[in-house]
Design an enzyme around this catalytic site. Structure first.
Site, PDB file in Angstrom:
ATOM      1  N   CYS A   1      29.106 119.938  92.470  1.00 27.74           N
ATOM      2  CA  CYS A   1      27.985 119.338  93.217  1.00 27.74           C
ATOM      3  C   CYS A   1      28.125 119.581  94.714  1.00 27.74           C
ATOM      4  O   CYS A   1      27.177 119.376  95.464  1.00 27.74           O
ATOM      5  CB  CYS A   1      27.876 117.845  92.929  1.00 27.74           C
ATOM      6  SG  CYS A   1      29.291 116.899  93.501  1.00 27.74           S
TER       7      CYS A   1
ATOM      8  N   CYS B   1      31.514 111.018  90.357  1.00 26.79           N
ATOM      9  CA  CYS B   1      31.472 110.551  91.746  1.00 26.79           C
ATOM     10  C   CYS B   1      32.587 109.523  91.982  1.00 26.79           C
ATOM     11  O   CYS B   1      33.208 109.514  93.053  1.00 26.79           O
ATOM     12  CB  CYS B   1      30.116 109.939  92.058  1.00 26.79           C
ATOM     13  SG  CYS B   1      28.717 110.906  91.434  1.00 26.79           S
TER      14      CYS B   1
HETATM   15 FE1  FES Z   1      28.871 114.863  92.987  1.00 18.61          FE
HETATM   16 FE2  FES Z   1      28.010 112.414  93.171  1.00 18.61          FE
HETATM   17  S1  FES Z   1      26.873 114.135  92.512  1.00 18.61           S
HETATM   18  S2  FES Z   1      29.926 113.192  93.818  1.00 18.61           S
END
Ligand code: FES
Length: 126
Positions: free
Chosen positions: A35, A104
């Site tokens: 991400c 996360c």
């Molecule tokens: Fe990667 Fe939240 S989407 S840390």
């Protein structure tokens, strides 16, 4: 049911312990390659106690809420306790995260681990 708990929204909107800790003696930065989110954790450890902690997170709302909650969970606690903090405990303290957002909370656990490692390698006695 709302996707995010009230606690997640609260810590996202009003994150605790945001910023730079100038006199930190343990600093850890981690990222998630998928991400692209990045989290930096600053620890000030004295007498084996996490006296102060701050974070900077460049990331999603769940990452910000997770880092905020993680700092709250280890502040004022013995280093041993901080070392044992799991991402599940962070997510639980936030009244849960959606499955696809659990990574996360992993970032928060890893950032603390990295900061503790830095403290062990460089920060002790500093
Ligand atoms: Fe990667 Fe939240 S989407 S840390």
């Amino acid at each position: 049911m709302a996707l995010y708990s009230e606690k997640v929204m609260d810590h996202f909107r009003n994150p605790r312990n945001v910023g730079v800790l100038e006199d930190a003696n343990g600093v850890g930065t981690v990222g998630n390659a998928k991400c692209g989110d990045i989290m930096k954790m600053y620890l000030k450890i004295e007498d084996d106690i996490v006296k102060d902690v701050k974070f900077e997170t460049f990331g999603c709302g769940s990452a910000i809420a997770s880092s905020s909650m993680a700092t709250e969970l280890i502040k004022g606690k013995p280093v041993e306790e901080a070392r044992k903090l799991t991402n599940e405990a962070v997510a639980e303290a936030l009244d849960g995260l959606p499955d696809y957002k659990m990574h996360c909370s992993v970032l928060a656990q890893e950032a603390i681990e990295a900061a503790l490692k830095d403290y062990e390698e460089h920060g002790q006695g500093a």
